[in-house]
Design a protein around this motif. Structure first.
Motif, mmCIF file in Angstrom:
data_model
loop_
_atom_site.group_PDB
_atom_site.id
_atom_site.type_symbol
_atom_site.label_atom_id
_atom_site.label_comp_id
_atom_site.label_asym_id
_atom_site.label_seq_id
_atom_site.Cartn_x
_atom_site.Cartn_y
_atom_site.Cartn_z
ATOM 1 N N PRO A 5 4.457 -10.325 5.399
ATOM 2 C CA PRO A 5 4.182 -11.349 4.383
ATOM 3 C C PRO A 5 4.473 -12.751 4.923
ATOM 4 O O PRO A 5 5.367 -12.942 5.750
ATOM 5 C CB PRO A 5 5.150 -10.991 3.248
ATOM 6 C CG PRO A 5 6.262 -10.253 3.910
ATOM 7 C CD PRO A 5 5.632 -9.521 5.059
ATOM 8 N N LEU A 6 3.722 -13.704 4.443
ATOM 9 C CA LEU A 6 3.967 -15.102 4.772
ATOM 10 C C LEU A 6 5.185 -15.585 3.996
ATOM 11 O O LEU A 6 5.501 -15.053 2.925
ATOM 12 C CB LEU A 6 2.737 -15.955 4.428
ATOM 13 C CG LEU A 6 1.427 -15.540 5.108
ATOM 14 C CD1 LEU A 6 0.258 -16.346 4.548
ATOM 15 C CD2 LEU A 6 1.554 -15.704 6.621
ATOM 16 N N ILE A 7 5.832 -16.604 4.488
ATOM 17 C CA ILE A 7 7.068 -17.091 3.889
ATOM 18 C C ILE A 7 6.890 -17.511 2.418
ATOM 19 O O ILE A 7 7.815 -17.401 1.621
ATOM 20 C CB ILE A 7 7.674 -18.224 4.744
ATOM 21 C CG1 ILE A 7 9.143 -18.379 4.426
ATOM 22 C CG2 ILE A 7 6.881 -19.495 4.612
ATOM 23 C CD1 ILE A 7 9.918 -19.157 5.460
ATOM 24 N N GLU A 8 5.680 -17.937 2.062
ATOM 25 C CA GLU A 8 5.451 -18.347 0.668
ATOM 26 C C GLU A 8 5.187 -17.155 -0.267
ATOM 27 O O GLU A 8 5.009 -17.333 -1.464
ATOM 28 C CB GLU A 8 4.300 -19.359 0.584
ATOM 29 C CG GLU A 8 2.973 -18.862 1.084
ATOM 30 C CD GLU A 8 2.723 -19.148 2.571
ATOM 31 O OE1 GLU A 8 1.568 -18.953 2.994
ATOM 32 O OE2 GLU A 8 3.646 -19.539 3.298
ATOM 33 N N GLU A 9 5.219 -15.945 0.263
ATOM 34 C CA GLU A 9 4.947 -14.758 -0.549
ATOM 35 C C GLU A 9 6.199 -14.124 -1.137
ATOM 36 O O GLU A 9 6.100 -13.128 -1.855
ATOM 37 C CB GLU A 9 4.215 -13.703 0.290
ATOM 38 C CG GLU A 9 2.816 -14.110 0.685
ATOM 39 C CD GLU A 9 2.090 -13.001 1.416
ATOM 40 O OE1 GLU A 9 2.060 -11.857 0.907
ATOM 41 O OE2 GLU A 9 1.551 -13.271 2.503
ATOM 42 N N TYR A 10 7.352 -14.661 -0.853
ATOM 43 C CA TYR A 10 8.595 -14.060 -1.354
ATOM 44 C C TYR A 10 9.655 -15.141 -1.544
ATOM 45 O O TYR A 10 9.586 -16.212 -0.943
ATOM 46 C CB TYR A 10 9.089 -12.968 -0.414
ATOM 47 C CG TYR A 10 9.202 -13.365 1.035
ATOM 48 C CD1 TYR A 10 10.366 -13.927 1.537
ATOM 49 C CD2 TYR A 10 8.132 -13.175 1.909
ATOM 50 C CE1 TYR A 10 10.471 -14.285 2.870
ATOM 51 C CE2 TYR A 10 8.229 -13.530 3.240
ATOM 52 C CZ TYR A 10 9.405 -14.090 3.717
ATOM 53 O OH TYR A 10 9.497 -14.443 5.032
ATOM 54 N N SER A 139 5.603 -11.744 -10.908
ATOM 55 C CA SER A 139 6.890 -12.395 -11.117
ATOM 56 C C SER A 139 7.951 -11.328 -11.384
ATOM 57 O O SER A 139 7.799 -10.499 -12.276
ATOM 58 C CB SER A 139 6.806 -13.353 -12.306
ATOM 59 O OG SER A 139 8.069 -13.946 -12.534
ATOM 60 N N ALA A 140 9.007 -11.376 -10.568
ATOM 61 C CA ALA A 140 10.120 -10.430 -10.733
ATOM 62 C C ALA A 140 11.429 -11.183 -10.533
ATOM 63 O O ALA A 140 11.570 -11.949 -9.576
ATOM 64 C CB ALA A 140 9.997 -9.288 -9.727
ATOM 65 N N ASN A 141 12.343 -10.981 -11.450
ATOM 66 C CA ASN A 141 13.664 -11.591 -11.352
ATOM 67 C C ASN A 141 13.567 -13.128 -11.310
ATOM 68 O O ASN A 141 14.374 -13.793 -10.669
ATOM 69 C CB ASN A 141 14.396 -11.058 -10.114
ATOM 70 C CG ASN A 141 15.879 -11.351 -10.140
ATOM 71 O OD1 ASN A 141 16.491 -11.472 -11.193
ATOM 72 N ND2 ASN A 141 16.460 -11.484 -8.960
ATOM 73 N N THR A 146 4.654 -11.272 -3.698
ATOM 74 C CA THR A 146 3.440 -10.477 -3.526
ATOM 75 C C THR A 146 3.808 -9.002 -3.363
ATOM 76 O O THR A 146 4.941 -8.654 -2.980
ATOM 77 C CB THR A 146 2.636 -10.906 -2.280
ATOM 78 O OG1 THR A 146 3.423 -10.686 -1.115
ATOM 79 C CG2 THR A 146 2.171 -12.344 -2.382
ATOM 80 N N ALA A 147 2.828 -8.165 -3.611
ATOM 81 C CA ALA A 147 3.011 -6.733 -3.375
ATOM 82 C C ALA A 147 3.360 -6.500 -1.907
ATOM 83 O O ALA A 147 4.225 -5.681 -1.581
ATOM 84 C CB ALA A 147 1.735 -5.973 -3.756
ATOM 85 N N ARG A 148 2.727 -7.228 -1.002
ATOM 86 C CA ARG A 148 2.964 -7.068 0.437
ATOM 87 C C ARG A 148 4.430 -7.283 0.819
ATOM 88 O O ARG A 148 4.959 -6.643 1.717
ATOM 89 C CB ARG A 148 2.084 -8.050 1.214
ATOM 90 C CG ARG A 148 2.290 -8.036 2.694
ATOM 91 C CD ARG A 148 1.484 -9.074 3.498
ATOM 92 N NE ARG A 148 0.746 -10.061 2.744
ATOM 93 C CZ ARG A 148 -0.559 -9.958 2.453
ATOM 94 N NH1 ARG A 148 -1.255 -8.923 2.861
ATOM 95 N NH2 ARG A 148 -1.151 -10.900 1.766
ATOM 96 N N ALA A 149 5.105 -8.187 0.153
ATOM 97 C CA ALA A 149 6.488 -8.506 0.509
ATOM 98 C C ALA A 149 7.471 -7.404 0.112
ATOM 99 O O ALA A 149 8.516 -7.243 0.750
ATOM 100 C CB ALA A 149 6.896 -9.829 -0.141
ATOM 101 N N LEU A 150 7.157 -6.642 -0.898
ATOM 102 C CA LEU A 150 8.126 -5.677 -1.434
ATOM 103 C C LEU A 150 8.529 -4.578 -0.453
ATOM 104 O O LEU A 150 9.730 -4.303 -0.320
ATOM 105 C CB LEU A 150 7.629 -5.117 -2.764
ATOM 106 C CG LEU A 150 7.745 -6.147 -3.898
ATOM 107 C CD1 LEU A 150 6.819 -5.803 -5.046
ATOM 108 C CD2 LEU A 150 9.186 -6.263 -4.364
#
Length: 172
Positions: A5-10, A139-141, A146-150
């Motif tokens: 993931p790119l840094i802006e994805e998490y 959006s979580a917490n 993104t799904a990719r970051a999880l």
């Protein structure tokens, strides 16, 4: 292969976890990580699993339970976000979860089997996510992700805790 993931994805607070994950296929990392964790911990006794390296710290059993609970939550978030669900997902208190779980009432063998089952479920879920869905944001917490970051968060979170387990619990 799922790209990093790119840094802006998490969220920023997860960067230290994601930065721990090596540059390899994340599905392979999660599969091998599960085998390594199981192999490292499966020969310990329940008495050894009750060890706390300091007052107020979790026991080794509680750390294993925490890893499993966190992966369940991250897997749920992965399912919802990858399916395009825009519901704002709540956070959770890891300390409350550990306190309420009563992991000390279960054997380490049971906790490790539960861990392995959850990991297999995560990998199975990942295999069923279409390529276009990995970039979906949710959006979580209170943070966009993104799904990719999880999956990278799951792997990095475990790497973080395994370092502590090796240094503080097993003193390897």
């Amino acid at each position: 292969m799922l790209t990093r993931p790119l840094i802006e994805e998490y969220p920023e607070y997860t960067r230290s976890y994601i930065n721990l994950v090596p540059e390899r296929d994340i599905t392979d990392i999660l599969a091998s990580q599960s085998e390594e964790t199981y192999k490292l911990l499966s020969n310990l006794t329940d008495a050894e699993a009750d060890y706390r390296y300091a007052e107020g710290k979790w026991s080794l059993s509680e750390v294993v339970g925490h890893l499993t609970d966190t992966e369940r939550i991250m897997g749920y978030r992965l399912l919802r976000i990858s399916r395009g669900d825009q519901t704002v997902l709540p956070g959770y208190s890891e300390n409350d979860y550990v306190r309420e779980a009563a992991f000390h009432l279960r054997s380490l063998t049971e906790l490790l089997e539960d861990y392995k089952l959850v990991r297999r479920s995560t990998i199975s879920l990942m295999k069923g996510i279409p390529q276009h869905a990995w970039g979906r944001k949710g959006s979580a917490n209170g943070y966009e992700i993104t799904a990719r970051a999880l999956p990278f968060m799951i792997a990095g979170h475990e790497l973080h805790h395994m370092k502590i387990i090796i240094e503080k619990y097993l003193k390897v």
